[in-house]
Design a protein around this motif. Structure first.
Motif, PDB file in Angstrom:
ATOM      1  N   SER A 138     -17.787  10.084 -16.131  1.00  0.00           N
ATOM      2  CA  SER A 138     -19.016  10.836 -15.903  1.00  0.00           C
ATOM      3  C   SER A 138     -20.184   9.980 -15.414  1.00  0.00           C
ATOM      4  N   HIS A 139     -19.925   8.712 -15.103  1.00  0.00           N
ATOM      5  CA  HIS A 139     -20.982   7.871 -14.534  1.00  0.00           C
ATOM      6  C   HIS A 139     -21.232   8.313 -13.096  1.00  0.00           C
ATOM      7  N   GLY A 140     -22.438   8.149 -12.614  1.00  0.00           N
ATOM      8  CA  GLY A 140     -22.773   8.566 -11.254  1.00  0.00           C
ATOM      9  C   GLY A 140     -22.064   7.788 -10.173  1.00  0.00           C
ATOM     10  N   GLY A 141     -21.702   6.520 -10.467  1.00  0.00           N
ATOM     11  CA  GLY A 141     -21.002   5.679  -9.490  1.00  0.00           C
ATOM     12  C   GLY A 141     -19.504   5.838  -9.604  1.00  0.00           C
ATOM     13  N   ASN A 142     -18.777   4.889  -9.046  1.00  0.00           N
ATOM     14  CA  ASN A 142     -17.320   4.915  -9.174  1.00  0.00           C
ATOM     15  C   ASN A 142     -16.748   3.508  -9.237  1.00  0.00           C
ATOM     16  N   TYR A 143     -15.518   3.441  -9.659  1.00  0.00           N
ATOM     17  CA  TYR A 143     -14.733   2.213  -9.837  1.00  0.00           C
ATOM     18  C   TYR A 143     -14.138   1.796  -8.490  1.00  0.00           C
ATOM     19  N   GLY A 144     -13.864   0.520  -8.374  1.00  0.00           N
ATOM     20  CA  GLY A 144     -13.146   0.015  -7.214  1.00  0.00           C
ATOM     21  C   GLY A 144     -12.356  -1.222  -7.613  1.00  0.00           C
ATOM     22  N   TYR A 145     -11.303  -1.510  -6.862  1.00  0.00           N
ATOM     23  CA  TYR A 145     -10.492  -2.697  -7.148  1.00  0.00           C
ATOM     24  C   TYR A 145     -10.091  -3.381  -5.852  1.00  0.00           C
ATOM     25  N   GLU A 146      -9.899  -4.715  -5.959  1.00  0.00           N
ATOM     26  CA  GLU A 146      -9.549  -5.525  -4.801  1.00  0.00           C
ATOM     27  C   GLU A 146      -8.156  -6.101  -4.999  1.00  0.00           C
ATOM     28  N   ASN A 147      -7.268  -5.768  -4.054  1.00  0.00           N
ATOM     29  CA  ASN A 147      -5.901  -6.284  -4.075  1.00  0.00           C
ATOM     30  C   ASN A 147      -5.462  -6.403  -2.621  1.00  0.00           C
ATOM     31  N   GLY A 148      -5.974  -7.441  -1.947  1.00  0.00           N
ATOM     32  CA  GLY A 148      -5.725  -7.602  -0.527  1.00  0.00           C
ATOM     33  C   GLY A 148      -6.684  -6.782   0.316  1.00  0.00           C
ATOM     34  N   GLY A 149      -7.648  -6.151  -0.293  1.00  0.00           N
ATOM     35  CA  GLY A 149      -8.643  -5.280   0.319  1.00  0.00           C
ATOM     36  C   GLY A 149      -9.178  -4.363  -0.764  1.00  0.00           C
ATOM     37  N   TRP A 150     -10.410  -3.921  -0.620  1.00  0.00           N
ATOM     38  CA  TRP A 150     -11.032  -3.075  -1.642  1.00  0.00           C
ATOM     39  C   TRP A 150     -10.599  -1.624  -1.504  1.00  0.00           C
ATOM     40  N   THR A 151     -10.376  -0.970  -2.647  1.00  0.00           N
ATOM     41  CA  THR A 151     -10.033   0.445  -2.707  1.00  0.00           C
ATOM     42  C   THR A 151     -10.955   1.120  -3.712  1.00  0.00           C
ATOM     43  N   ALA A 152     -11.542   2.244  -3.327  1.00  0.00           N
ATOM     44  CA  ALA A 152     -12.391   3.017  -4.232  1.00  0.00           C
ATOM     45  C   ALA A 152     -11.526   3.955  -5.063  1.00  0.00           C
ATOM     46  N   ALA A 153     -11.936   4.166  -6.307  1.00  0.00           N
ATOM     47  CA  ALA A 153     -11.255   5.102  -7.199  1.00  0.00           C
ATOM     48  C   ALA A 153     -12.310   6.066  -7.745  1.00  0.00           C
ATOM     49  N   ALA A 154     -12.451   7.214  -7.082  1.00  0.00           N
ATOM     50  CA  ALA A 154     -13.502   8.169  -7.416  1.00  0.00           C
ATOM     51  C   ALA A 154     -13.356   8.749  -8.810  1.00  0.00           C
ATOM     52  N   ALA A 155     -12.140   8.830  -9.326  1.00  0.00           N
ATOM     53  CA  ALA A 155     -11.888   9.457 -10.627  1.00  0.00           C
ATOM     54  C   ALA A 155     -11.758   8.439 -11.752  1.00  0.00           C
ATOM     55  N   VAL A 156     -12.425   7.275 -11.596  1.00  0.00           N
ATOM     56  CA  VAL A 156     -12.379   6.221 -12.613  1.00  0.00           C
ATOM     57  C   VAL A 156     -13.775   5.610 -12.725  1.00  0.00           C
ATOM     58  N   ASP A 157     -14.177   5.246 -13.944  1.00  0.00           N
ATOM     59  CA  ASP A 157     -15.422   4.503 -14.179  1.00  0.00           C
ATOM     60  C   ASP A 157     -15.124   3.321 -15.081  1.00  0.00           C
ATOM     61  N   ALA A 158     -15.661   2.159 -14.717  1.00  0.00           N
ATOM     62  CA  ALA A 158     -15.538   0.961 -15.542  1.00  0.00           C
ATOM     63  C   ALA A 158     -16.445   1.083 -16.760  1.00  0.00           C
ATOM     64  N   CYS A 159     -16.068   0.413 -17.838  1.00  0.00           N
ATOM     65  CA  CYS A 159     -16.927   0.290 -19.018  1.00  0.00           C
ATOM     66  C   CYS A 159     -17.747  -0.976 -18.808  1.00  0.00           C
ATOM     67  N   PHE A 160     -19.061  -0.814 -18.604  1.00  0.00           N
ATOM     68  CA  PHE A 160     -19.901  -1.948 -18.215  1.00  0.00           C
ATOM     69  C   PHE A 160     -21.350  -1.723 -18.636  1.00  0.00           C
ATOM     70  N   TYR A 161     -22.107  -2.810 -18.651  1.00  0.00           N
ATOM     71  CA  TYR A 161     -23.546  -2.790 -18.887  1.00  0.00           C
ATOM     72  C   TYR A 161     -24.160  -3.824 -17.948  1.00  0.00           C
ATOM     73  N   VAL A 162     -25.191  -3.447 -17.200  1.00  0.00           N
ATOM     74  CA  VAL A 162     -25.912  -4.375 -16.330  1.00  0.00           C
ATOM     75  C   VAL A 162     -27.326  -4.518 -16.873  1.00  0.00           C
ATOM     76  N   TYR A 163     -27.807  -5.760 -16.959  1.00  0.00           N
ATOM     77  CA  TYR A 163     -29.129  -6.042 -17.509  1.00  0.00           C
ATOM     78  C   TYR A 163     -29.951  -6.909 -16.556  1.00  0.00           C
ATOM     79  N   THR A 164     -31.259  -6.644 -16.536  1.00  0.00           N
ATOM     80  CA  THR A 164     -32.184  -7.577 -15.916  1.00  0.00           C
ATOM     81  C   THR A 164     -32.731  -8.474 -17.022  1.00  0.00           C
TER      82      THR A 164
END
Length: 175
Positions: A138-164
């Protein structure tokens, strides 16, 4: 002092990526920046087997449709300090990766970015596994992975926190 920019809780984790020389080299998530210097990113990760070496987080510019086909573009805008993957446990934990010096990139409010974690050591049995949600993302963005080139995964979200980080700030509290 760190200020939360964007996140997707580890409480949503139902699966994991696989970072090693035999799997993906990087995985990550698109997010929306707020004004401030990038200080750290936190991923929900564990190890399988006995991987050795270092992982790093990278901040990229964003391309694609946010939340559907978001991917990193160009070279890394910032790279975190190295993180020794052998210190991970086989249970999922929240682990910080810190940005310092020239890698404290100035984020622009409202700008879309892509944050990743990468590890290219190990093998199919010795790897780093970042958590994600593929059942009800349910995050507004989406997941992606790199394996010889980047691929977007619209139906996946990483568990993450970004801080300034507030640079040069010194806080003293007397109680």
């Amino acid at each position: 002092m760190y200020i939360l920019v964007d996140s997707y809780s580890e409480a949503n984790r139902d699966g994991q990526g696989a970072l090693s020389s035999a799997n993906e080299a990087e995985v990550g998530q698109s997010f929306t920046g707020t004004a401030g210097y990038l200080g750290k990113v936190t991923f929900h990760i564990r190890k399988t087997g006995s991987p050795t070496g270092s992982a790093v987080a990278k901040l990229y510019a964003h391309t694609g449709v946010f939340g559907t086909s978001s991917l990193p573009t160009g070279g890394a805008l910032a790279t975190s300090n190295n993180f020794d993957v052998s210190t991970l446990t086989t249970s999922f934990v929240l682990r910080d990766l810190f940005f310092s010096g020239a890698n404290r990139y100035l984020l622009v409010a409202g700008t879309k970015y892509f944050i990743s974690i990468g590890y290219t050591g190990g093998n199919g049995s010795n790897k780093v596994e970042p958590g994600y949600d593929s059942s009800a993302p349910s995050h507004g963005g989406n997941y992606g992975y790199e394996n010889g080139g980047w691929t977007a995964a619209a139906a996946v979200d990483a568990c993450f926190y970004v801080y300034t980080v507030i640079e040069g700030a010194s806080f003293i509290f007397n109680m």
